[in-house]
Write a protein that holds these residues in place. Structure first.
Motif, PDB file in Angstrom:
ATOM      1  N   PHE A 153      -5.819   0.920   4.870  1.00  0.00           N
ATOM      2  CA  PHE A 153      -5.626   2.050   3.977  1.00  0.00           C
ATOM      3  C   PHE A 153      -5.981   3.462   4.493  1.00  0.00           C
ATOM      4  O   PHE A 153      -5.563   4.621   4.123  1.00  0.00           O
ATOM      5  N   TYR A 188     -18.566  -3.996   2.530  1.00  0.00           N
ATOM      6  CA  TYR A 188     -17.732  -4.020   1.161  1.00  0.00           C
ATOM      7  C   TYR A 188     -18.489  -3.758  -0.022  1.00  0.00           C
ATOM      8  O   TYR A 188     -18.125  -2.790  -0.790  1.00  0.00           O
ATOM      9  N   TRP A 213       0.655  -1.230  -0.027  1.00  0.00           N
ATOM     10  CA  TRP A 213       0.005   0.002   0.129  1.00  0.00           C
ATOM     11  C   TRP A 213       0.975   1.124   0.086  1.00  0.00           C
ATOM     12  O   TRP A 213       0.596   2.201  -0.786  1.00  0.00           O
ATOM     13  N   THR A 243     -18.365  -7.034   7.437  1.00  0.00           N
ATOM     14  CA  THR A 243     -17.670  -6.786   6.186  1.00  0.00           C
ATOM     15  C   THR A 243     -18.685  -7.107   4.820  1.00  0.00           C
ATOM     16  O   THR A 243     -18.728  -6.485   3.705  1.00  0.00           O
ATOM     17  N   THR A 256     -16.103   2.567   2.973  1.00  0.00           N
ATOM     18  CA  THR A 256     -16.073   1.279   3.454  1.00  0.00           C
ATOM     19  C   THR A 256     -15.867   1.660   5.022  1.00  0.00           C
ATOM     20  O   THR A 256     -16.326   1.138   5.987  1.00  0.00           O
ATOM     21  N   TYR A 257     -14.661   2.368   5.079  1.00  0.00           N
ATOM     22  CA  TYR A 257     -14.194   2.731   6.594  1.00  0.00           C
ATOM     23  C   TYR A 257     -15.553   3.447   7.210  1.00  0.00           C
ATOM     24  O   TYR A 257     -15.735   3.064   8.395  1.00  0.00           O
ATOM     25  N   TRP A 306      -8.827  -4.312   4.527  1.00  0.00           N
ATOM     26  CA  TRP A 306      -9.723  -3.370   4.027  1.00  0.00           C
ATOM     27  C   TRP A 306     -10.779  -2.898   4.777  1.00  0.00           C
ATOM     28  O   TRP A 306     -11.593  -3.782   5.336  1.00  0.00           O
ATOM     29  N   SER A 307     -10.830  -1.587   5.019  1.00  0.00           N
ATOM     30  CA  SER A 307     -10.085  -0.515   4.495  1.00  0.00           C
ATOM     31  C   SER A 307      -9.291   0.173   5.753  1.00  0.00           C
ATOM     32  O   SER A 307      -8.678   1.101   5.622  1.00  0.00           O
ATOM     33  N   VAL A 319     -12.440   3.282  -0.309  1.00  0.00           N
ATOM     34  CA  VAL A 319     -11.959   3.254   0.854  1.00  0.00           C
ATOM     35  C   VAL A 319     -12.381   4.195   2.138  1.00  0.00           C
ATOM     36  O   VAL A 319     -12.992   3.546   3.209  1.00  0.00           O
ATOM     37  N   SER A 320     -12.813   5.440   1.623  1.00  0.00           N
ATOM     38  CA  SER A 320     -13.300   6.279   2.710  1.00  0.00           C
ATOM     39  C   SER A 320     -14.781   5.847   3.255  1.00  0.00           C
ATOM     40  O   SER A 320     -15.152   5.646   4.065  1.00  0.00           O
TER      41      SER A 320
END
Length: 498
Positions: A240, A474, A82, A470, A444-445, A236-237, A441-442
């Motif tokens: 990241f 996801y 990453w 998840t 999902t987090y 994930w995530s 990413v944003s």
């Protein structure tokens, strides 16, 4: 160690290859830069390229690529991937375009050029968002170093007012006021290059210490293609988001305009913006390697690293430096944990002043006008900082949201850069792809994180461990990213037809 060397080589090669592709896509030319055309002697000041690079590196780095990378190492050497590919294809692209688009728009702040390409509503959102974020960053980076200095004073046998957080906090805030108020080349342009070199020297010392000590071995990625996180937190995530400054960080877009106002030539952008991000990626890679190499692994999990990180960022940095460099490392660590946050804090306040000046069209060439903004900006920071020092305000809850908002800001800036490239009839996929990725990413987090929606959809085991949902997060994250991409492509098509 082989995978570490390969990732290091990829970062260096990426600067000369993909970094050049990014530069050619933007197309720097010989037009007059804002530093030359405006040159107000305060914020628009021509500085040599080597200073621009080191100041930019320190502005965007601080402790971010150190502590964030070590936290990312909890997932194991897979974090190397990453840091490497995130830096080359996302972070470097983000930093370059945020700096160069600002330069093309008279050195405007991130809120202004984002609004130009994404509309008035987003402009106002970004104005408020960025000012609040910058004041919060500046304040926390005043409170943190003040506490660290107190610890050093107590350990050194000192007593009295020198061992009070409030005393050092006030001194730091006074320095912030001076650094925010006066010309950028008076303090920032003179001492930041020195501290930037210290940051680089500290990273070089760490990796030499690892390679020369037979007790330390950097694990290979291919032998650990799984999460080594002791708490079972998904890659994930969360990974990241955790490794922000070492791969891509929205905070960088608030800092790049500072150097965009000081460049003599557009052709310096590749080295200053993309190059500084690659340098930060290398620093992050080294500290992630230290996190993976120096601490014990229990049952395939990085339990030893988790234990040292529980003592706080200063303790972790101190431990790594002392183990790899001895006494010299301890001295460098002390410089790092005190100076690096302060240098990020003062430029955060400076960026807040400039964002407000762009917002309300207040000329910053006059002393009175700078005071009109410095006083309220630093005043709010002082109230929040002193409130925290005396125990009236707790930043813990607020700061947990920083990582997410940081990466969300990066996402927005990448979408703005994509619309810029559309307007210039250039290859927008170079920014649209990482923008789509960061959107996934944003989102999902935001759904999974306990401090966000995760508290509603996640569950816990009988022992209290979090079970992340998840299966819900996801798909939603991926769908959200695709929806944003579709909206962008329609807007691009509409713009092309206009």
């Amino acid at each position: 160690m082989i995978s570490f060397i390969l990732c290091l080589a990829l970062l260096i090669i990426g600067y000369f290859t993909y970094g050049k592709v990014v530069d050619n896509t933007f197309g720097p030319d010989d037009r007059e830069t804002p530093a030359v055309s405006i040159n107000d002697g305060v914020d628009y000041v021509v500085m040599p390229q080597w200073k621009l690079f080191l100041v930019q590196l320190l502005n965007i780095a601080g402790l971010g690529p150190i502590f964030g990378a070590m936290q990312g190492a909890l997932w194991g050497p897979i974090v190397f991937l990453w840091i490497t590919f995130g830096t080359i294809f996302a972070g470097g692209v983000h930093d370059y375009f945020s700096g160069m688009i600002s330069e093309r728009n008279s050195g405007s702040s991130v809120a202004e050029f984002t609004g130009k390409y994404l509309g008035g509503v987003m402009q106002n959102i970004m104005r408020v968002f960025s000012v609040v974020l910058l004041i919060m960053v500046g304040t926390v980076f005043a409170v943190g170093p003040a506490g660290l200095i107190v610890t050093l004073c107590k350990n050194g046998g000192l007593s009295g007012v020198l061992t009070t957080t409030l005393f050092w906090l006030i001194l730091i805030l006074v320095y912030y006021f001076i650094a925010t108020f006066i010309s950028i080349d008076k303090i920032i342009g003179k001492i930041y290059p020195v501290f930037g070199l210290c940051l680089i020297i500290m990273a070089v010392g760490v990796i030499i210490g690892i390679y020369t000590n037979p007790e330390f071995t950097i694990p290979e990625i291919w032998s650990h293609m799984y999460s080594m996180h002791p708490a079972g937190t998904p890659i994930w995530s969360f990974m990241f988001i955790t490794v922000a400054c070492g791969a891509i960080s929205g905070f960088h877009s608030t800092q790049s305009p500072l150097m965009a106002r000081c460049m003599k030539s557009e052709k310096q952008g590749h080295f200053v913006f993309y190059g500084a991000m690659v340098a930060e990626g290398i620093i992050a890679l080294i500290w992630a390697a230290a996190g993976c190499a120096l601490y014990k692994v229990t049952g395939g999990l990085n339990t030893g690293l988790a234990e040292i990180l529980s003592g706080g960022q200063s303790a972790a940095i101190y431990d790594v430096c002392s183990k790899t460099m001895g006494g010299v490392g301890i001295a460098l660590a002390m410089i790092g944990v005190v100076v690096c946050p302060i240098t990020s804090g003062d430029t955060a306040f400076r960026s807040a002043r400039l964002t407000l000046s762009d917002w309300f069209h207040i000329d910053q060439g006059r002393y009175a006008n700078r005071l009109k903004l410095c006083i309220p900006v630093l005043g709010v920071g002082a109230v929040l900082g002193i409130g925290n020092a005396v125990g009236a305000i707790d930043y813990t809850v607020i700061w947990r949201y920083f990582s997410w908002t940081n990466q969300t800001l990066a996402m927005i800036v990448l979408w703005a850069a994509s619309m810029y490239l559309v307007s210039e009839k250039k290859n927008f996929w170079i920014t649209a792809v990482p923008a789509t990725f960061m959107s996934a990413v944003s989102s999902t987090y935001f759904i999974l994180a306990p401090e966000c929606l995760g508290g509603l959809i996640n569950s816990k085991t009988a022992e209290g461990a979090v079970v992340y949902n998840t299966a819900v997060a996801y798909p939603i994250g991926i769908i959200f990213a695709i929806v944003l991409l579709v909206i962008f492509l329609r807007a691009a098509k509409k713009h092309a037809a206009a």
